[in-house]
Design an enzyme around this catalytic site. Sequence first.
Site, PDB file in Angstrom:
ATOM      1  N   CYS A 185      26.583  48.770  35.606  1.00 31.34           N
ATOM      2  CA  CYS A 185      25.865  48.045  35.069  1.00 31.34           C
ATOM      3  C   CYS A 185      24.656  48.454  33.932  1.00 31.34           C
ATOM      4  O   CYS A 185      24.732  47.725  32.730  1.00 31.34           O
ATOM      5  CB  CYS A 185      25.027  47.238  36.022  1.00 31.34           C
ATOM      6  SG  CYS A 185      23.996  45.707  35.631  1.00 31.34           S
ATOM      7  N   ASN A 206      15.978  61.377  33.158  1.00 31.15           N
ATOM      8  CA  ASN A 206      15.443  59.989  33.516  1.00 31.15           C
ATOM      9  C   ASN A 206      16.106  59.431  34.703  1.00 31.15           C
ATOM     10  O   ASN A 206      15.675  58.674  35.556  1.00 31.15           O
ATOM     11  CB  ASN A 206      15.757  59.286  32.326  1.00 31.15           C
ATOM     12  CG  ASN A 206      17.106  59.298  31.639  1.00 31.15           C
ATOM     13  OD1 ASN A 206      17.442  60.277  31.265  1.00 31.15           O
ATOM     14  ND2 ASN A 206      17.577  58.036  31.533  1.00 31.15           N
TER      15      ASN A 206
HETATM   16  N1  PMP Z   1      15.732  59.662  26.254  1.00 28.23           N
HETATM   17  C1  PMP Z   1      15.601  59.544  27.502  1.00 28.23           C
HETATM   18  C2  PMP Z   1      15.395  60.487  28.375  1.00 28.23           C
HETATM   19  C3  PMP Z   1      15.378  58.070  27.967  1.00 28.23           C
HETATM   20  O1  PMP Z   1      15.462  57.760  28.967  1.00 28.23           O
HETATM   21  C4  PMP Z   1      15.519  56.993  26.796  1.00 28.23           C
HETATM   22  C5  PMP Z   1      15.395  55.657  27.322  1.00 28.23           C
HETATM   23  N2  PMP Z   1      14.354  55.298  27.897  1.00 28.23           N
HETATM   24  C6  PMP Z   1      15.771  57.117  25.554  1.00 28.23           C
HETATM   25  C7  PMP Z   1      15.719  58.772  25.196  1.00 28.23           C
HETATM   26  C8  PMP Z   1      15.711  56.347  24.514  1.00 28.23           C
HETATM   27  O2  PMP Z   1      14.597  55.570  24.460  1.00 28.23           O
HETATM   28  P1  PMP Z   1      14.657  54.132  23.648  1.00 28.23           P
HETATM   29  O3  PMP Z   1      15.725  53.308  24.036  1.00 28.23           O
HETATM   30  O4  PMP Z   1      13.393  53.649  23.797  1.00 28.23           O
HETATM   31  O5  PMP Z   1      14.715  54.517  22.026  1.00 28.23           O
END
Ligand code: PMP
Length: 389
Positions: free
Chosen positions: A325, A152
């Site tokens: 941050c 991500n």
């Molecule tokens: N895995 C990845 C790759 C993420 O980017 C995220 C956050 N969007 C999560 C897990 C956890 O998601 P959430 O905070 O919606 O539970």
Amino acid sequence: MPRIYLDHASSMPVDSRVFEFAKPYLRESWGNPSSLHSVGLEAKRAVEESRGKIAEFIHAENESTIIFTGGATEANNLAVKGAALRNITKGKAVIASTIEHMSVLNPMKELQKNGFSLTMLPVDSTGIVDLKKLDSILTKDTVLSSVMYANNEIGTIEPIKDISKIVHEKGGFLHVDAVAAGGRVPIDVQNEGIDLLTLSSNDLYGPPGAGVLYVKPGVKIQSVLLGGGQERGLRSGTENVFALVGMGEAARIAQQEMKQESSRLLPIRDKFIKEILQIDQSYLTGHPTLRLPHHASFRFSFIEGESILLNMDMYGIQVSTGSACSSKTLEPSHVLLAIGLKHEEAHGSMVLTLGRSTSMEDVPVVSKATNETVQRLRRLSPMSQEWRN
Ligand code: PMP
């Protein structure tokens, strides 16, 4: 001031078609799917239909492989702890790539505190995991390896099929966090040899508060939340019917539109990269080509990501940074450190994640704002002055 939102990896608006589809499950068909009366059965039918759409979305064997959760963090915890603890008699070793999300890394570390051996799988400077290293650290005691489909923060897509082959040769299970990849690249759990896979509703333009763990038939895991035994006993708690129904519809729309939307975003992403890299001492983070079609991530020498984010917001442009941050600590992003950046380099990052509202017209506006922001911050930066002297 017009708003240009380029932080779709953090949150997305619920698609209006999804909202319209799921809305009745808040006020008209508001039954509890466990109730045996007609109102309950109506809700249950909708949840089961949604399960089927998600199974199709990832090409799963059947809909009973889909376990709904309250989000991706919960699904990742269920995958990691649930698989390791359920299969403890096979061995007590686990593996995670160094660029996994904290919702994978922290449960892994908890397992380690409880007597499991945790081995971290390194990545190269573009974020691709080291396959030879994976082969060498796997043992017959490795019950679970976790490697994300795509990262991500840096957008890099991992060679999941190759990874699964290596993991399966040693007899362990492969968990794949596909939160960032879902809806951007096609996912086929059977073809790619995935045992456990995590998805998030909100990352598909679905309602927040829903996630999925795919569990391949025959793979045994145990629950981490105990209660009334919903979701095959793997995730107790009354279902959030609105969010679950919305997630299925969001997955159906994503599946239908993904090819077209990804081809629309790809040239916009590439133009962002081309324009922003014109800035002196700016670098792309992640892989140049094996990257998500909506993802452009950078680092700029001598300045800090939080200041970039706040300055860009003054132009009406929302971006993200992988550093302090966003992680709520003073440490830079573990992902940027894992690809070999020094602490001071990892602090200067900016991540753009494009979405359905992004257009080619945004590129010159964002590039100009980025350039002005970087120059302004560098004028104030003592690191930059030292470099100039
Ligand atoms: N895995 C990845 C790759 C993420 O980017 C995220 C956050 N969007 C999560 C897990 C956890 O998601 P959430 O905070 O919606 O539970």
